[in-house]
Design a protein around this motif. Structure first.
Motif: not given
Length: 243
Positions: A41-60
């Motif tokens: 939860p803490g990581q998603l909260i930080q991402g939402l506050i910053a304006g975006g959550v960092t995820v990986l594409d198929k090439n990582r």
């Protein structure tokens, strides 16, 4: 920041800090490798506050997304005091599925636990935890109960969308009455549910029951003390997060 994002953040603050989550767009997980790369939860909260959550594409390679919801990964470990438990979800998809629950439980139904719904008739999901020592041979099961209706017992590799995530047809998911994250601890999975997850066919389930079935709370036998301790711990944990 829009109102929906604020609501997501508010809910994330109520979740236990080690729950494994995935950002979603409606029902779809965002990013690749989400089954093995959960957020807390803490990581998603930080991402939402910053304006975006960092995820990986198929090439990582990392990229940013703005989720409309959050999914809870099942089959993942969490801590309950000094013990390890695993999360599972029971997806009741339709009226016939609710009747199947009563049939399979021999009238006992489900223990009181966290539950949520998309708002569609007969649709509901229930969260449970499984002690680490009871996870042997568990697997995801889907049982057809009627036309376009089913029971799904979600284990590893699955996710369940939590409120207040957006839903494509009903608007958003919501907690069932009296079963929200702020009022209700997660219950231990009943013995018959675990037997069903291990069985090849629900007609071949053997219950090791010491007492005759009742139409009230199911008898958990030796697990009753463990369930009480887990409930007390999760209530304290939720309250500490809330305050």
């Amino acid at each position: 920041m829009n109102h929906h994002t604020q609501n997501l953040i508010a809910t994330l603050k109520h979740l236990p800090p080690d729950w494994p989550l995935v950002p979603t767009k409606y029902k779809k997980p965002l990013g690749y490798f989400w089954q093995t790369r959960p957020f807390v939860p803490g990581q998603l909260i930080q991402g939402l506050i910053a304006g975006g959550v960092t995820v990986l594409d198929k090439n990582r390679q990392p990229y940013h997304v703005m989720p409309t919801g959050i999914g809870l990964l099942t089959g993942h470990p969490i801590q309950g005091g000094s013990q390890t438990y695993y999360l599972m979800a029971l997806d009741q998809d339709g009226i016939s599925a609710s009747l199947k629950i009563l049939e399979l439980s021999e009238g006992t139904g489900l223990p009181h636990t966290i539950a949520f719904t998309s708002g569609r008739p007969g649709r509901c999901q229930y969260l449970f935890v499984v002690p680490a020592e009871d996870t042997s041979l568990l697997r995801t099961r889907k049982i057809s109960t009627g036309k376009d209706e089913a029971l799904e017992l979600r284990w590893k590799g699955c996710q369940s969308i939590l409120p207040p995530s957006l839903h494509p047809t009903t608007g958003q998911y919501r907690w069932c009455d009296g079963c929200s994250i702020t009022t209700t601890p997660v219950a231990l999975a009943p013995y018959w549910l675990l037997a069903l997850m291990r069985a090849q066919d629900e007609t071949k389930i053997t219950f090791k029951r010491k007492h005759k079935p009742t139409k009230t709370k199911p008898n958990l036998g030796k697990r009753s003390h463990q369930e009480r301790q887990l409930r007390k711990y999760l209530v304290r944990k939720t309250n500490s997060i809330r305050h």
